[in-house]
Design an enzyme around this catalytic site. Structure first.
Site, PDB file in Angstrom:
ATOM      1  N   ASN A  72       0.889  -1.156   0.000  1.00 37.36           N
ATOM      2  CA  ASN A  72       0.000   0.000   0.000  1.00 37.36           C
ATOM      3  C   ASN A  72       0.931   1.210   0.000  1.00 37.36           C
ATOM      4  OD1 ASN A  72      -1.419   2.238   1.716  1.00 37.36           O
ATOM      5  ND2 ASN A  72      -3.102   0.902   1.113  1.00 37.36           N
ATOM      6  N   SER A  73       0.822   2.046  -1.021  1.00 40.86           N
ATOM      7  CA  SER A  73       1.832   3.082  -1.262  1.00 40.86           C
ATOM      8  C   SER A  73       1.886   4.144  -0.165  1.00 40.86           C
ATOM      9  CB  SER A  73       1.564   3.770  -2.608  1.00 40.86           C
ATOM     10  OG  SER A  73       1.743   2.885  -3.677  1.00 40.86           O
ATOM     11  N   GLN A  74       3.028   4.797  -0.086  1.00 43.81           N
ATOM     12  CA  GLN A  74       3.254   5.902   0.842  1.00 43.81           C
ATOM     13  C   GLN A  74       2.240   7.007   0.557  1.00 43.81           C
ATOM     14  OE1 GLN A  74       7.047   7.714   0.210  1.00 43.81           O
ATOM     15  NE2 GLN A  74       7.029   8.851   2.135  1.00 43.81           N
TER      16      GLN A  74
END
Length: 198
Positions: free
Chosen positions: A50-52
């Site tokens: 889950n991206s930054q």
């Protein structure tokens, strides 16, 4: 120029509102939820993340998603970016997320379903097909995994006036589709998982 600055400011406010409304915790495995407010990418299994949040905000601002747009989300993963895009386009728009891993696609779709946004869906990517070709193309395409080269297959899925945001060798690339052809620009270096099938 003042109009451009005002448009960028409005876009930034809309992205911030979307990220405040769509709870990242709902799109994380239970053991990662305590870290939902951390500004870093988090593992979601299947070798994906889950991206930054800061990276997601940057890509969404660059994408400049208008209300009512037709949007493709490539590498939808947990469903968080699909939900954010759905919030931005509103009920007059449509968002389709595609995910190559069937288990991840099912989980992402379940996460997305916790919000009442029937105009957004997540589907398993078709084998050997990058994106989800459709008649007329998409107004916006977001790719959340890094390609080695800019995939022409995705550029071809852009409608006239459309924008594609994709990391290419971890450099964020914006592709704008015009009647006279495409214009590309580079917008900084970011960390992404590899784009499978590119």
């Amino acid at each position: 120029m003042p109009n451009d600055r005002r448009a960028q400011s409005v876009t930034a406010r809309e992205v911030a509102a979307a990220m405040s409304t769509i709870d990242r915790r709902r799109f994380l495995p239970r053991n990662q939820r305590p870290y939902a407010r951390d500004d870093r990418h988090l593992p979601i299994g299947h070798g994906q993340t889950n991206s930054q949040p800061r990276t997601v905000a940057d890509t969404l601002r660059l994408l400049q998603v208008p209300r009512g747009a037709r949007v493709l989300d490539v590498g939808s993963g947990s469903g968080w970016t699909t939900a954010l895009l759905a919030h931005l386009v509103g009920s007059s728009g449509s968002v389709v997320g595609v995910e190559i891993d069937p288990d991840l696609a099912e989980w992402g779709a379940a996460n997305l379903a916790t919000y009442p946004m029937s105009w957004a869906r997540i589907e398993v990517a078709e084998p050997g097909v990058l994106g989800r070709p459709t008649m007329g193309g998409y107004d916006r395409i977001l790719v959340s995994a890094a390609a080695q080269v800019l995939p022409q297959a995705l550029v071809d899925q852009l409608a006239i006036g459309g924008r594609l945001v994709i990391p290419v060798q971890h450099v964020l690339v914006l592709v704008e589709q015009h009647l006279t052809g495409t214009v590309t620009s580079r917008h900084g270096t970011y960390s992404f998982v590899p784009l499978i099938g590119s």
